[in-house]
Motif scaffolding. Structure first.
Motif, PDB file in Angstrom:
ATOM      1  N   PHE A  42       0.814  -1.220   0.000  1.00 18.17           N
ATOM      2  CA  PHE A  42       0.000   0.000   0.000  1.00 18.17           C
ATOM      3  C   PHE A  42       0.848   1.271   0.000  1.00 18.17           C
ATOM      4  CE2 PHE A  42      -3.112  -2.918   2.226  1.00 18.17           C
ATOM      5  CZ  PHE A  42      -3.965  -3.024   1.143  1.00 18.17           C
ATOM      6  N   ARG A  43       2.165   1.106   0.101  1.00 20.15           N
ATOM      7  CA  ARG A  43       3.103   2.230   0.134  1.00 20.15           C
ATOM      8  C   ARG A  43       2.811   3.179   1.290  1.00 20.15           C
ATOM      9  NH1 ARG A  43       3.812   3.684  -6.378  1.00 20.15           N
ATOM     10  NH2 ARG A  43       4.457   1.574  -7.004  1.00 20.15           N
ATOM     11  N   TYR A  44       2.454   2.591   2.427  1.00 17.67           N
ATOM     12  CA  TYR A  44       2.318   3.382   3.642  1.00 17.67           C
ATOM     13  C   TYR A  44       3.702   3.640   4.230  1.00 17.67           C
ATOM     14  CZ  TYR A  44      -2.760   2.654   3.964  1.00 17.67           C
ATOM     15  OH  TYR A  44      -4.110   2.657   3.738  1.00 17.67           O
ATOM     16  N   GLU A  45       3.809   4.723   4.956  1.00 18.26           N
ATOM     17  CA  GLU A  45       5.038   4.962   5.704  1.00 18.26           C
ATOM     18  C   GLU A  45       5.146   3.913   6.804  1.00 18.26           C
ATOM     19  OE1 GLU A  45       7.081   8.472   8.459  1.00 18.26           O
ATOM     20  OE2 GLU A  45       5.293   8.895   7.245  1.00 18.26           O
ATOM     21  N   ALA A  46       6.309   3.338   6.955  1.00 19.02           N
ATOM     22  CA  ALA A  46       6.492   2.282   7.951  1.00 19.02           C
ATOM     23  C   ALA A  46       6.178   2.810   9.346  1.00 19.02           C
ATOM     24  CB  ALA A  46       7.918   1.755   7.899  1.00 19.02           C
ATOM     25  N   PRO A  47       5.376   2.089  10.110  1.00 21.56           N
ATOM     26  CA  PRO A  47       5.055   2.543  11.469  1.00 21.56           C
ATOM     27  C   PRO A  47       6.305   2.618  12.336  1.00 21.56           C
ATOM     28  CG  PRO A  47       3.594   0.760  10.770  1.00 21.56           C
ATOM     29  CD  PRO A  47       4.698   0.833   9.765  1.00 21.56           C
ATOM     30  N   ASN A  48       6.281   3.530  13.275  1.00 21.72           N
ATOM     31  CA  ASN A  48       7.364   3.627  14.247  1.00 21.72           C
ATOM     32  C   ASN A  48       7.479   2.310  15.007  1.00 21.72           C
ATOM     33  OD1 ASN A  48       7.951   4.230  17.349  1.00 21.72           O
ATOM     34  ND2 ASN A  48       9.096   5.721  16.116  1.00 21.72           N
ATOM     35  N   ALA A  49       8.691   1.784  15.100  1.00 24.25           N
ATOM     36  CA  ALA A  49       8.893   0.473  15.722  1.00 24.25           C
ATOM     37  C   ALA A  49       8.424   0.458  17.171  1.00 24.25           C
ATOM     38  CB  ALA A  49      10.361   0.078  15.637  1.00 24.25           C
ATOM     39  N   GLY A  50       8.685   1.533  17.890  1.00 23.10           N
ATOM     40  CA  GLY A  50       8.263   1.594  19.283  1.00 23.10           C
ATOM     41  C   GLY A  50       6.755   1.612  19.420  1.00 23.10           C
ATOM     42  N   PHE A  51       6.086   2.367  18.545  1.00 19.92           N
ATOM     43  CA  PHE A  51       4.626   2.430  18.605  1.00 19.92           C
ATOM     44  C   PHE A  51       4.021   1.083  18.224  1.00 19.92           C
ATOM     45  CE2 PHE A  51       0.427   3.472  16.768  1.00 19.92           C
ATOM     46  CZ  PHE A  51      -0.142   4.083  17.878  1.00 19.92           C
ATOM     47  N   ARG A  52       4.619   0.419  17.237  1.00 19.94           N
ATOM     48  CA  ARG A  52       4.126  -0.905  16.840  1.00 19.94           C
ATOM     49  C   ARG A  52       4.217  -1.879  18.016  1.00 19.94           C
ATOM     50  NH1 ARG A  52       6.388  -3.578  11.408  1.00 19.94           N
ATOM     51  NH2 ARG A  52       4.474  -2.738  10.479  1.00 19.94           N
ATOM     52  N   LYS A  53       5.332  -1.862  18.725  1.00 22.42           N
ATOM     53  CA  LYS A  53       5.485  -2.737  19.892  1.00 22.42           C
ATOM     54  C   LYS A  53       4.473  -2.389  20.977  1.00 22.42           C
ATOM     55  CE  LYS A  53      10.407  -3.830  19.300  1.00 22.42           C
ATOM     56  NZ  LYS A  53      11.771  -3.692  19.886  1.00 22.42           N
ATOM     57  N   LEU A  54       4.181  -1.099  21.128  1.00 23.95           N
ATOM     58  CA  LEU A  54       3.213  -0.666  22.128  1.00 23.95           C
ATOM     59  C   LEU A  54       1.827  -1.211  21.807  1.00 23.95           C
ATOM     60  CD1 LEU A  54       2.569   1.131  24.605  1.00 23.95           C
ATOM     61  CD2 LEU A  54       2.137   3.003  22.993  1.00 23.95           C
ATOM     62  N   VAL A  55       1.406  -1.095  20.546  1.00 23.40           N
ATOM     63  CA  VAL A  55       0.089  -1.583  20.141  1.00 23.40           C
ATOM     64  C   VAL A  55       0.007  -3.100  20.300  1.00 23.40           C
ATOM     65  CG1 VAL A  55      -1.475  -1.854  18.177  1.00 23.40           C
ATOM     66  CG2 VAL A  55      -0.343   0.343  18.579  1.00 23.40           C
ATOM     67  N   GLN A  56       1.016  -3.793  19.824  1.00 24.26           N
ATOM     68  CA  GLN A  56       1.008  -5.246  19.925  1.00 24.26           C
ATOM     69  C   GLN A  56       1.064  -5.697  21.385  1.00 24.26           C
ATOM     70  OE1 GLN A  56       4.380  -6.165  17.438  1.00 24.26           O
ATOM     71  NE2 GLN A  56       3.177  -6.110  15.551  1.00 24.26           N
ATOM     72  N   GLY A  57       1.829  -4.983  22.189  1.00 21.04           N
ATOM     73  CA  GLY A  57       1.901  -5.317  23.608  1.00 21.04           C
ATOM     74  C   GLY A  57       0.572  -5.102  24.313  1.00 21.04           C
ATOM     75  N   ALA A  58      -0.137  -4.040  23.933  1.00 23.17           N
ATOM     76  CA  ALA A  58      -1.446  -3.779  24.532  1.00 23.17           C
ATOM     77  C   ALA A  58      -2.431  -4.896  24.197  1.00 23.17           C
ATOM     78  CB  ALA A  58      -1.978  -2.435  24.048  1.00 23.17           C
ATOM     79  N   LEU A  59      -2.377  -5.389  22.973  1.00 27.12           N
ATOM     80  CA  LEU A  59      -3.271  -6.481  22.586  1.00 27.12           C
ATOM     81  C   LEU A  59      -2.916  -7.775  23.319  1.00 27.12           C
ATOM     82  CD1 LEU A  59      -3.591  -5.818  18.759  1.00 27.12           C
ATOM     83  CD2 LEU A  59      -5.424  -5.690  20.450  1.00 27.12           C
ATOM     84  N   ARG A  60      -1.634  -8.027  23.489  1.00 27.70           N
ATOM     85  CA  ARG A  60      -1.243  -9.226  24.247  1.00 27.70           C
ATOM     86  C   ARG A  60      -1.670  -9.103  25.706  1.00 27.70           C
ATOM     87  NH1 ARG A  60       3.255  -9.213  20.571  1.00 27.70           N
ATOM     88  NH2 ARG A  60       4.418  -7.772  21.908  1.00 27.70           N
ATOM     89  N   LEU A  61      -1.560  -7.897  26.253  1.00 24.53           N
ATOM     90  CA  LEU A  61      -1.990  -7.668  27.631  1.00 24.53           C
ATOM     91  C   LEU A  61      -3.494  -7.880  27.763  1.00 24.53           C
ATOM     92  CD1 LEU A  61      -1.141  -6.782  30.466  1.00 24.53           C
ATOM     93  CD2 LEU A  61      -1.581  -4.414  29.766  1.00 24.53           C
ATOM     94  N   ARG A  62      -4.248  -7.419  26.768  1.00 26.68           N
ATOM     95  CA  ARG A  62      -5.689  -7.662  26.779  1.00 26.68           C
ATOM     96  C   ARG A  62      -5.977  -9.163  26.807  1.00 26.68           C
ATOM     97  NH1 ARG A  62      -9.084  -9.807  23.467  1.00 26.68           N
ATOM     98  NH2 ARG A  62     -11.313  -9.373  23.746  1.00 26.68           N
ATOM     99  N   GLY A  63      -5.250  -9.927  25.992  1.00 23.35           N
ATOM    100  CA  GLY A  63      -5.458 -11.365  25.963  1.00 23.35           C
ATOM    101  C   GLY A  63      -5.231 -12.002  27.321  1.00 23.35           C
ATOM    102  N   ARG A  64      -4.190 -11.564  28.005  1.00 25.55           N
ATOM    103  CA  ARG A  64      -3.914 -12.120  29.338  1.00 25.55           C
ATOM    104  C   ARG A  64      -5.025 -11.750  30.318  1.00 25.55           C
ATOM    105  NH1 ARG A  64       1.442  -9.863  28.274  1.00 25.55           N
ATOM    106  NH2 ARG A  64       2.788 -11.499  27.413  1.00 25.55           N
ATOM    107  N   ALA A  65      -5.555 -10.533  30.176  1.00 24.33           N
ATOM    108  CA  ALA A  65      -6.638 -10.109  31.063  1.00 24.33           C
ATOM    109  C   ALA A  65      -7.907 -10.915  30.803  1.00 24.33           C
ATOM    110  CB  ALA A  65      -6.905  -8.617  30.873  1.00 24.33           C
ATOM    111  N   VAL A  66      -8.220 -11.154  29.533  1.00 27.52           N
ATOM    112  CA  VAL A  66      -9.420 -11.920  29.191  1.00 27.52           C
ATOM    113  C   VAL A  66      -9.323 -13.340  29.744  1.00 27.52           C
ATOM    114  CG1 VAL A  66     -10.743 -12.903  27.264  1.00 27.52           C
ATOM    115  CG2 VAL A  66      -9.957 -10.531  27.161  1.00 27.52           C
ATOM    116  N   ARG A  67      -8.118 -13.892  29.773  1.00 23.95           N
ATOM    117  CA  ARG A  67      -7.931 -15.245  30.295  1.00 23.95           C
ATOM    118  C   ARG A  67      -8.397 -15.349  31.746  1.00 23.95           C
ATOM    119  NH1 ARG A  67      -2.057 -16.452  30.099  1.00 23.95           N
ATOM    120  NH2 ARG A  67      -2.417 -16.213  27.856  1.00 23.95           N
TER     121      ARG A  67
END
Length: 304
Positions: free
Chosen positions: A222-247
C-alpha cells in the motif's frame, strides 16, 4: 462454568463432522472480539492483491459506502455461522453473495485466496493476541467449515487442510501483493471507517494503531510509511496484555454474533438478509440477469 470448560466441549466434538458447531463455539463464545478484528484484518489483506483491491475501488462500494459494505459483509458471513448451512437464512445469505460475485469477473484463484484469509488470519491473530491459541482441533474444524462455505460459493481447488490453506495463502501473497492506486483508496477508506467508530480526538491514534498491526508486506504493497517500531510494539503489547486479562475473566455464557457488534451501525431497527449487499442493475455494468430484490426464504433479523 470454568474458563476451559468450553474448550473441553469443543475437543469432544469431531472436527470433520461437527465443524460448524466447533467453529460457532470458537468464534462466538471463546473469541468473538478477536474473530471480529481478525476477519477485519483478513479482508484488509485482500486489498493488497491488485485484482481484488482494484475491483473494489471500481465498484466504489468500499470508498463511498464503506460502513454499509462493512455491515453487509459481516452480516452475510455471520448469517451462516449463526443459522447453519441448511437454514433458509444461510441459503439466502449465500445466494446474495453469489449474486454479487457473479456480477463481476472474479477469478477462482482470487476467491480461493479470500477464503484462505478467513481460515488462516484468525488463527495467526489468536496465536499472537488471543487469551489462548487456537488448537489443532479448532483449526481443522475451521478449515472444514470454510471448505463447505467455499463449495457453496462455487469455489474450486479448495485446499484440503489448514496447513494447505496456510501454504496457499502465503504463496499467493508472495506472488500477487503489489501496488494499486484504487486498492490504496479502499485501504484508506477502511482505516478511516475504523477510526470513525471512536470519539474524534482518538481517531488519529486509532488509525495509527491500525497501521501498526499491518505486517511489512502490507505496508509495502500500500506504500504506507512504515510505522514507528516503538509504537508498533506498544500496540502489539497492549493487545497481548488484553489477551492475558481476558484469560482471567469468567467464560462467556451466551454466543455473541456479528449482528451484536457495536461496529455494525446501519441497521438499528433490524434487517432482512435478502436485502443486504448490492443489486447490480442490468445493462449498467453489472449482471445482465435481473434478480429478485427479496429472495424467497429471507428471514428478518431483529436489531442487536
Amino acid at each position: 462454568m470454568q474458563r476451559y470448560d468450553r474448550l473441553k466441549e469443543i475437543l469432544r466434538l469431531d472436527p470433520d463432522q461437527d465443524f460448524l458447531a466447533i467453529y460457532r463455539l470458537t468464534a462466538t463464545c471463546e473469541f468473538p472480539w478477536d474473530f471480529a478484528r481478525a476477519l477485519e484484518l483478513a479482508l484488509f489483506r485482500t486489498y493488497a492483491v491488485p485484482s481484488i483491491g482494484g475491483l473494489l475501488a471500481e465498484t466504489a462500494e468500499f470508498t463511498e459506502r464503506t460502513q454499509k459494505r462493512y455491515d453487509d459483509t459481516a452480516l452475510l458471513l455471520d448469517a451462516v455461522v449463526e443459522h447453519g448451512f441448511d437454514s433458509d437464512t444461510a441459503r439466502t445469505a449465500i445466494r446474495r453473495v453469489n449474486q454479487m460475485h457473479r456480477s463481476y469477473d472474479i477469478s477462482n484463484d482470487d476467491m480461493r485466496y479470500v477464503l484462505c484469509t478467513f481460515v488462516v488470519i484468525p488463527s495467526r491473530w489468536l496465536d499472537a493476541y488471543g487469551w489462548r491459541p487456537m488448537t489443532h482441533h479448532e483449526r481443522r474444524a475451521s478449515a472444514n467449515y470454510y471448505t463447505a462455505l467455499g463449495r457453496h460459493l462455487g469455489i474450486t481447488d479448495i485446499p484440503g487442510s489448514y496447513e494447505e490453506f496456510e501454504a496457499t495463502l502465503d504463496a499467493y501473497e508472495a506472488a500477487h501483493f503489489g501496488w494499486d492506486e484504487g486498492a490504496r483508496k479502499v485501504a484508506d477508506s477502511t482505516l478511516d471507517l475504523m477510526a470513525s467508530w471512536y470519539p474524534a480526538p482518538l481517531a488519529p491514534a486509532v488509525r495509527r494503531g491500525g497501521l501498526a498491526l499491518l505486517d511489512d508486506s502490507l505496508i509495502a504493497a500500500f506504500r504506507y510509511e512504515a510505522p514507528n517500531a516503538g509504537f508498533r510494539k506498544l500496540v502489539q503489547g497492549a493487545l497481548r496484555l488484553r489477551g492475558r486479562a481476558v484469560r482471567l475473566l469468567p467464560p462467556r455464557r451466551a454466543p455473541h454474533y456479528a449482528r451484536q457488534n457495536p461496529e455494525i451501525k446501519g441497521y438499528p431497527d433490524g434487517y432482512d438478509v435478502g436485502e443486504l449487499g448490492t443489486f447490480p442493475v442490468p445493462g449498467g455494468g453489472g449482471c445482465p440477469v435481473p434478480h429478485p430484490r427479496r429472495p424467497a426464504g429471507a428471514e428478518a433479523q431483529p436489531p442487536a
